[in-house]
Design an enzyme around this catalytic site. Structure first.
Site, short mmCIF file in Angstrom:
data_model
loop_
_atom_site.label_atom_id
_atom_site.label_comp_id
_atom_site.label_asym_id
_atom_site.label_seq_id
_atom_site.Cartn_x
_atom_site.Cartn_y
_atom_site.Cartn_z
N ARG A 1 32.88 -0.21 -27.59
CA ARG A 1 32.47 1.11 -27.10
C ARG A 1 31.12 1.56 -27.64
NH1 ARG A 1 37.12 3.99 -25.10
NH2 ARG A 1 36.01 5.95 -25.34
N LYS B 1 24.14 -8.94 -13.94
CA LYS B 1 24.78 -9.72 -15.00
C LYS B 1 23.71 -10.40 -15.86
CE LYS B 1 27.85 -8.33 -15.00
NZ LYS B 1 28.50 -7.33 -14.35
N GLU C 1 21.81 -7.84 -18.04
CA GLU C 1 22.64 -7.26 -19.09
C GLU C 1 22.78 -8.17 -20.31
OE1 GLU C 1 26.21 -6.67 -16.60
OE2 GLU C 1 26.36 -4.68 -17.48
N HIS D 1 8.39 -7.72 3.34
CA HIS D 1 7.86 -6.35 3.34
C HIS D 1 7.29 -5.95 1.99
CE1 HIS D 1 9.34 -5.64 7.36
NE2 HIS D 1 10.49 -6.20 6.99
N ASN E 1 32.91 11.89 -30.12
CA ASN E 1 32.46 11.07 -28.99
C ASN E 1 31.99 12.03 -27.91
OD1 ASN E 1 32.16 9.15 -26.98
ND2 ASN E 1 34.33 9.12 -26.48
N GLY E 2 30.78 11.84 -27.42
CA GLY E 2 30.30 12.70 -26.34
C GLY E 2 29.01 13.40 -26.71
N GLU F 1 24.57 -7.81 -8.00
CA GLU F 1 25.49 -7.95 -9.13
C GLU F 1 25.09 -9.16 -10.00
OE1 GLU F 1 27.58 -6.21 -10.63
OE2 GLU F 1 28.88 -7.58 -11.70
N CYS G 1 31.33 5.25 -27.93
CA CYS G 1 31.70 5.67 -29.28
C CYS G 1 33.20 5.50 -29.45
CB CYS G 1 31.33 7.11 -29.59
SG CYS G 1 29.59 7.31 -29.96
N TRP H 1 27.41 4.82 -30.39
CA TRP H 1 26.41 4.52 -29.36
C TRP H 1 25.55 5.78 -29.30
CZ3 TRP H 1 24.79 6.29 -24.53
CH2 TRP H 1 23.99 5.38 -23.80
#
Ligand code: HGA
Length: 609
Positions: free
Chosen positions: A27, A488, A491, A507, A99-100, A484, A2, A75
């Site tokens: 954000r 990527k 995402e 396995h 925000n929060g 990673e 946010c 967000w």
């Protein structure tokens, strides 16, 4: 998460709010909105779902004239993505952006509903607006006092900005475990959740500290600490350059940031490698040497990409410095009962330094008996840096793409330097630390070489971009690189990708293998190469299609494709091999037309737990 911008200005405020909030879009981009008190003292609020550009179009259709206002990019955490849930929220004369998370918002909502308040949204933010209004009318207190009374009732981590239409000359900002910065202008002042929103207006900033309430007018800034005492906070002059937030010749920030990596690593190494035999961090002093000398165990805590960097470093801490190292996801670390290792040094890793889970883990660790804590962070003025015993800065520069790239490789660079430093501190003479230093010097050049191979990666991206599932395999210190690489791809392309240690396939996951799952394998020259060759054979025998990133020659296996990589020193191979995987994710997402810098449902700087 946010983004908040607010200002009280001499000039018309609209352009500032629109341009400021655009810069904070990274954000959160579920929806955005602004509110301005116009010259006739009306509240003009414009909100819309989708990207900030939608908001901009709407705002410029109206001619709004005013000198005080706020904007927000959301967000969502409380209430779905909708116009009604978009900030700012209003309760009569009170306007709020936030925000929060307010953890006790449901109880407060019921309480306020009983008092007759009607809610138009499902957000915790509207609860704040009504609570402030209720408190203000109950006692007829000035707004600052009202806010002080109200925040005692709010549980959670948040920051907010409030305007009272009945006193439209001041902004009130509150910081409670979520950052806010005040930008100082000439007879005008600004507030934002990140200085990036204000850099083209001012270089002078004041960061609020925990529990601060700031009353901001055009000419004055009064800051009250958590004990309600008027207090002075240091003014800093930012040396961050405004131009670094532009895409330049690149299509996306992520692409730009991938190509910036040699430069970011050079900056991270600059002035820190002394005479090829010593590491010098100007941020650290003798006290930290003492800390490193006594450390017998390293506990690293991080999230997302930073966690993957920490995972690589675990191999290095143990094999190079012979120090036991554990790595844990921050949200898990802070939610379980821990058995502390003897003489353990806690290290936190975060690009933004505002990652709520990591901050919470650091705060939880404080009374547990760690020898001390160190943060590796990209943002000097962040909460994590302020709250840690000591810090080492990665010098990646601003990273705007939501999918981290250069922050990962600079974190790994710092971690390798830190290991060399610890080896130096523990034993005066050691060849390993000299070798680390020499090899790090070569790293930027090696990355430049691999970046030139982008055509190879584009070809591979075209072959796999229509697939639904992709597996990534590594072994040893390239296993976290496989994780990673998969992260990527997930995402930014939304393709399901998973990573395994190559030896683990038999396995269970081998059952997944067929012609529809491309398998990306990272296989540089190292002591595990022969084992990974056997794993490739096991996949080929079962009809699996492999794409092997390696600088080595391989005997031909059916359905095996080798993507020939330039030579790289074994020590820095994990840092080197993430580059082609970043490019692969980028080109796959590009060919699928994804929103690469702002992938769906995500945001950068995850400031909620
Ligand atoms: N809880 C508020 C703000 C969300 C937020 O800060 N996200 O990072 C909402 O859901 O609108």
């Amino acid at each position: 998460m946010c983004g908040i911008v607010a200002a009280v200005t001499q000039r018309n405020i609209t352009n500032f709010l629109v341009e400021g909030i655009k810069k904070l879009e990274y954000r959160g981009y579920d929806s955005s909105g602004l509110a301005i008190i116009d010259y006739k003292n009306n509240i003009i609020r414009i909100r819309c779902v989708g990207k900030v550009n939608e908001l901009i179009k709407k705002v410029y259709k109206k001619k709004i004239l005013g000198n005080i206002g706020m904007a927000h990019t959301r967000w969502a955490t409380h209430g779905k993505v909708s116009k009604a849930n978009t900030h700012p929220h209003i309760s009569s004369n009170i306007i709020v952006v936030h925000n929060g998370i307010i953890e006790n918002s449901s109880i407060l909502r019921l309480f306020l509903q009983k008092k007759g308040y009607i809610f138009y949204s499902d957000t915790d933010t509207e609860v704040i607006a009504h609570l402030l209004h209720w408190e203000q009318n109950k006692k007829k207190d000035p707004l600052k006092k009202t806010i002080q009374n109200s925040i005692e009732k709010l549980y959670g981590n948040y920051s907010m900005v409030v305007i009272d239409k009945n006193n439209p000359s001041r902004l009130i900002a509150v910081r409670s475990r979520s950052p806010l910065v005040i930008g100082l202008g000439l007879e005008e002042n600004f507030i934002a959740s990140d200085q990036i929103a204000l850099l083209n207006i001012t270089k002078r900033f004041i960061y609020l500290e925990e529990g601060d309430i700031a009353v901001v007018t055009r000419k004055r800034i009064d800051i009250f600490n958590k004990n309600s005492t008027i207090t002075k906070r240091k003014e800093i002059i930012s040396n961050t350059e405004y131009k670094s937030v532009k895409k330049g010749k690149y299509r996306h920030f992520m692409e730009k940031e991938i190509y910036e990596q040699p430069e970011s690593i050079r900056k991270t190494l600059e002035n820190r490698l002394k005479n090829n035999s010593k590491i010098y961090f100007s941020e650290l002093g003798l006290k930290e040497n003492n800390l490193f000398y006594h450390a017998e165990h390293i506990q690293i805590v991080a999230c997302g990409t930073s966690y993957n960097a920490a995972m690589v470093s675990r191999y290095w801490f143990e094999s190079l410095a012979n120090i036991p190292c554990d790595v844990e996801i921050a949200s898990e670390f802070s939610s379980r009962k821990l058995a502390l290792r003897k003489k353990s040094l806690l290290i936190t890793l975060s690009q933004s330094g505002e990652t709520a889970d990591t901050l919470s883990a650091l705060r939880c660790s404080k009374n547990l008996g760690y020898l001390g804590n160190l943060t590796i962070c990209n943002m000097e003025s962040s909460s994590l840096v302020k709250e840690s015993d000591c810090c080492i800065l990665t010098k990646a520069g601003l990273e705007i793409g939501v999918a981290s790239t250069k922050s990962f490789t600079t974190q790994l660079t710092v971690l390798l330097m830190l290991i060399a430093k610890i080896i130096n501190v523990k034993k005066e003479k050691n060849n390993i630390s000299n070798k680390i230093i020499q090899t790090l010097n070569i790293l930027p050049t090696r990355i430049e070489e691999i970046l030139k191979k982008n055509e190879l990666i584009k070809n591979l991206a075209n072959k796999i971009s229509h697939k639904k599932n992709i597996l990534f395999l590594g072994r040893g210190d390239t296993y976290p690189i496989a994780i990673e690489g998969a992260l990527k791809l997930k995402e930014i392309s939304y393709i399901h990708a998973e990573a395994y240690p190559a030896g683990e396939l038999k396995h269970g996951p081998l059952a997944l293998i067929d012609q529809n799952i491309p398998i990306i394998i990272i296989a540089p020259k190292n002591s595990l190469l022969n084992k990974i060759k056997k794993n490739i054979k096991e996949i080929s025998l079962r009809g699996g299609i492999t794409y092997v990133f390696s600088d080595q020659e391989f005997d031909y296996e059916e359905n095996m494709n080798v993507i020939k990589m330039p030579y790289v020193e074994e020590l820095i191979a994990p840092i080197f091999y993430i580059i082609p995987l970043q490019l692969l994710a980028y080109y796959v997402a590009l060919s699928k037309g994804r929103d690469i810098d702002q992938p769906r449902h995500l945001a950068k700087s995850v400031t909620v737990e």
